[in-house]
Design a protein around this motif. Structure first.
Motif, PDB file in Angstrom:
ATOM      1  N   ALA A   1       6.462  16.857   2.649  1.00  0.00           N
ATOM      2  CA  ALA A   1       7.102  15.617   3.096  1.00  0.00           C
ATOM      3  C   ALA A   1       7.153  14.614   1.948  1.00  0.00           C
ATOM      4  N   TRP A   2       8.129  13.718   2.047  1.00  0.00           N
ATOM      5  CA  TRP A   2       8.216  12.624   1.093  1.00  0.00           C
ATOM      6  C   TRP A   2       7.295  11.496   1.522  1.00  0.00           C
ATOM      7  N   GLU A   3       6.674  10.843   0.564  1.00  0.00           N
ATOM      8  CA  GLU A   3       5.766   9.740   0.849  1.00  0.00           C
ATOM      9  C   GLU A   3       6.110   8.554  -0.038  1.00  0.00           C
ATOM     10  N   GLY A   4       5.957   7.346   0.518  1.00  0.00           N
ATOM     11  CA  GLY A   4       6.074   6.139  -0.280  1.00  0.00           C
ATOM     12  C   GLY A   4       7.441   5.486  -0.210  1.00  0.00           C
ATOM     13  N   GLY A   5       7.632   4.525  -1.084  1.00  0.00           N
ATOM     14  CA  GLY A   5       8.866   3.759  -1.116  1.00  0.00           C
ATOM     15  C   GLY A   5       8.827   2.582  -0.160  1.00  0.00           C
ATOM     16  N   ASN A   6       9.757   1.652  -0.360  1.00  0.00           N
ATOM     17  CA  ASN A   6       9.898   0.487   0.514  1.00  0.00           C
ATOM     18  C   ASN A   6      11.330   0.372   1.004  1.00  0.00           C
ATOM     19  N   PHE A   7      11.585  -0.562   1.897  1.00  0.00           N
ATOM     20  CA  PHE A   7      12.735  -0.623   2.803  1.00  0.00           C
ATOM     21  C   PHE A   7      12.510   0.477   3.849  1.00  0.00           C
ATOM     22  N   TRP A   8      13.228   0.366   4.971  1.00  0.00           N
ATOM     23  CA  TRP A   8      13.042   1.355   6.034  1.00  0.00           C
ATOM     24  C   TRP A   8      13.347   2.774   5.550  1.00  0.00           C
ATOM     25  N   ASP A   9      14.292   2.900   4.623  1.00  0.00           N
ATOM     26  CA  ASP A   9      14.685   4.235   4.182  1.00  0.00           C
ATOM     27  C   ASP A   9      14.023   4.652   2.874  1.00  0.00           C
ATOM     28  N   GLY A  10      13.092   3.853   2.370  1.00  0.00           N
ATOM     29  CA  GLY A  10      12.354   4.231   1.170  1.00  0.00           C
ATOM     30  C   GLY A  10      13.137   4.121  -0.120  1.00  0.00           C
ATOM     31  N   ARG A  11      14.327   3.472  -0.074  1.00  0.00           N
ATOM     32  CA  ARG A  11      15.170   3.481  -1.266  1.00  0.00           C
ATOM     33  C   ARG A  11      14.612   2.639  -2.416  1.00  0.00           C
TER      34      ARG A  11
ATOM     35  N   PHE B   1       0.816  -1.212   0.000  1.00  0.00           N
ATOM     36  CA  PHE B   1       0.000   0.000   0.000  1.00  0.00           C
ATOM     37  C   PHE B   1       0.851   1.263   0.000  1.00  0.00           C
ATOM     38  N   SER B   2       2.167   1.091   0.147  1.00  0.00           N
ATOM     39  CA  SER B   2       3.062   2.243   0.061  1.00  0.00           C
ATOM     40  C   SER B   2       3.186   2.656  -1.399  1.00  0.00           C
ATOM     41  N   PRO B   3       2.914   3.912  -1.723  1.00  0.00           N
ATOM     42  CA  PRO B   3       2.963   4.349  -3.124  1.00  0.00           C
ATOM     43  C   PRO B   3       4.393   4.576  -3.607  1.00  0.00           C
ATOM     44  N   THR B   4       4.532   4.810  -4.886  1.00  0.00           N
ATOM     45  CA  THR B   4       5.823   5.190  -5.440  1.00  0.00           C
ATOM     46  C   THR B   4       6.319   6.457  -4.744  1.00  0.00           C
ATOM     47  N   LEU B   5       7.591   6.462  -4.384  1.00  0.00           N
ATOM     48  CA  LEU B   5       8.149   7.587  -3.632  1.00  0.00           C
ATOM     49  C   LEU B   5       7.967   8.894  -4.394  1.00  0.00           C
ATOM     50  N   ALA B   6       7.396   9.883  -3.713  1.00  0.00           N
ATOM     51  CA  ALA B   6       7.170  11.192  -4.330  1.00  0.00           C
ATOM     52  C   ALA B   6       7.079  12.240  -3.224  1.00  0.00           C
ATOM     53  N   PHE B   7       7.338  13.475  -3.579  1.00  0.00           N
ATOM     54  CA  PHE B   7       7.259  14.573  -2.616  1.00  0.00           C
ATOM     55  C   PHE B   7       5.845  15.141  -2.619  1.00  0.00           C
ATOM     56  N   ASN B   8       5.247  15.200  -1.433  1.00  0.00           N
ATOM     57  CA  ASN B   8       3.915  15.772  -1.262  1.00  0.00           C
ATOM     58  C   ASN B   8       4.085  17.229  -0.827  1.00  0.00           C
ATOM     59  N   ALA B   9       3.879  18.134  -1.765  1.00  0.00           N
ATOM     60  CA  ALA B   9       4.102  19.557  -1.473  1.00  0.00           C
ATOM     61  C   ALA B   9       3.123  20.070  -0.428  1.00  0.00           C
TER      62      ALA B   9
ATOM     63  N   THR C   1      12.111   2.810  -4.493  1.00  0.00           N
ATOM     64  CA  THR C   1      11.184   3.912  -4.765  1.00  0.00           C
ATOM     65  C   THR C   1       9.980   3.505  -5.598  1.00  0.00           C
ATOM     66  N   GLY C   2      10.105   2.437  -6.385  1.00  0.00           N
ATOM     67  CA  GLY C   2       9.078   2.092  -7.344  1.00  0.00           C
ATOM     68  C   GLY C   2       9.333   2.660  -8.723  1.00  0.00           C
ATOM     69  N   ALA C   3      10.421   3.410  -8.873  1.00  0.00           N
ATOM     70  CA  ALA C   3      10.707   4.045 -10.160  1.00  0.00           C
ATOM     71  C   ALA C   3      11.047   3.025 -11.245  1.00  0.00           C
ATOM     72  N   LEU C   4      11.635   1.894 -10.860  1.00  0.00           N
ATOM     73  CA  LEU C   4      12.066   0.909 -11.849  1.00  0.00           C
ATOM     74  C   LEU C   4      10.889   0.096 -12.391  1.00  0.00           C
ATOM     75  N   LEU C   5      10.103  -0.474 -11.491  1.00  0.00           N
ATOM     76  CA  LEU C   5       9.036  -1.390 -11.901  1.00  0.00           C
ATOM     77  C   LEU C   5       7.642  -0.818 -11.681  1.00  0.00           C
ATOM     78  N   GLY C   6       7.575   0.449 -11.248  1.00  0.00           N
ATOM     79  CA  GLY C   6       6.267   1.046 -11.012  1.00  0.00           C
ATOM     80  C   GLY C   6       5.596   0.529  -9.762  1.00  0.00           C
ATOM     81  N   ASN C   7       6.371  -0.107  -8.870  1.00  0.00           N
ATOM     82  CA  ASN C   7       5.819  -0.770  -7.693  1.00  0.00           C
ATOM     83  C   ASN C   7       6.930  -0.867  -6.649  1.00  0.00           C
ATOM     84  N   PRO C   8       6.866  -0.110  -5.557  1.00  0.00           N
ATOM     85  CA  PRO C   8       7.939  -0.155  -4.565  1.00  0.00           C
ATOM     86  C   PRO C   8       8.186  -1.543  -3.995  1.00  0.00           C
ATOM     87  N   ALA C   9       7.129  -2.333  -3.804  1.00  0.00           N
ATOM     88  CA  ALA C   9       7.310  -3.681  -3.265  1.00  0.00           C
ATOM     89  C   ALA C   9       8.094  -4.550  -4.237  1.00  0.00           C
ATOM     90  N   ALA C  10       7.855  -4.390  -5.523  1.00  0.00           N
ATOM     91  CA  ALA C  10       8.605  -5.144  -6.526  1.00  0.00           C
ATOM     92  C   ALA C  10      10.052  -4.676  -6.570  1.00  0.00           C
TER      93      ALA C  10
END
Length: 257
Positions: free
Chosen positions: A94-104, A82-90, A106-115
């Motif tokens: 704040a930054w939102e989304g991403g996976n791993f504890w540090d959000g690294r 349910f964590s979205p692709t990492l993006a800045f919420n103006a 991001t989901g940018a590669l596969l369009g899915n942070p969990a993937a």
């Protein structure tokens, strides 16, 4: 690759999730064939670390190679999709989304942070420690669920020309090795490795990991009533304590089926 198109092309979400389940729990996908994703994300412990001795002393977990430990406690795999692709919420600054504890992841590669996250542990020297993503793809193709993989993604994985089995056993059983492949076969390996990650993400998005059956969920659905103390705690959570700023309790529930 277009992750969304790739998932859509696979045969059915339930089939893809079943494949991801098999991969998630395959201990052969580690250098010593002794650790799976499920080894550190155990269903009996909320899909996180099951090892009490480790949890009491920093909570890092031993990897496939004995005596080698990770540097962070495994986060729960439940509800992670349910964590979205990492993006800045103006609006919230704040930054939102991403996976791993540090959000690294991001989901940018596969369009899915969990993937994106699922790509990491197989090759992490402190985790499953395989030396090359070709080793992951090879062992999946040789796995007991190979027919399910074929039914889900087709035959491309089986068209890769790997070195002979004795060579693959040696190459994938020691650190620092690179599997020699033609450029065409390396491209196929990379595509299949991404598909493996997407299958894991499909499993992590399934109701098996996202039950929504806590007392809070039941209360929101009208099937339970929170106690006075629980209500006071919730009011503090969303109010004065401002816990909800980082742990929101509102919003639409995505379809995890």
């Amino acid at each position: 690759m277009d992750a969304t198109a790739d998932v859509s092309a696979a045969s059915g979400g339930a089939v893809l999730a079943d494949l991801g389940d098999r991969i998630f729990n395959d201990v052969n996908l580690s250098i010593n064939r002794n650790q799976s994703c499920g080894s550190c994300h155990d269903v009996r412990f909320g899909y996180s670390s099951p090892l009490v001795a480790f949890n009491g002393h920093g909570a890092v977990v031993e990897g496939s190679i004995p005596g080698r430990f990770g540097n962070r406690r495994p986060p729960s795999a439940a509800y992670a999709t349910f964590s979205p692709t990492l993006a800045f919420n103006a609006e919230d600054d704040a930054w939102e989304g991403g996976n791993f504890w540090d959000g690294r992841a991001t989901g940018a590669l596969l369009g899915n942070p969990a993937a994106d996250q699922a790509l990491g542990p197989f090759l992490n020297p402190a985790e499953q420690a395989l030396p090359d993503n070709a080793c992951v793809v090879y062992r999946v193709a040789e796995g007991r669920y190979a027919a399910l993989y074929r039914a889900t993604y087709g035959t491309s994985i089986f068209s890769i020309t790997f070195p002979p089995a004795p060579s693959m056993k040696s190459l994938c059983g020691s650190e620092g090795n690179t599997v020699p492949l033609s450029a065409a076969d390396r491209a196929k390996v990379n595509a299949e490795y991404n598909r493996i990650a997407l299958a894991i993400a499909a499993f992590e998005a399934s109701p098996k990991l996202n039950a929504f059956n806590s007392r809070f969920d039941q209360a929101r659905a009208g099937g339970a009533t929170l106690t006075k103390a629980e209500m006071q705690g919730f009011e503090l959570f969303v109010g004065k304590a401002n816990c909800a700023a980082c742990h929101p309790s509102s919003g639409q529930r995505a379809d995890a089926a």
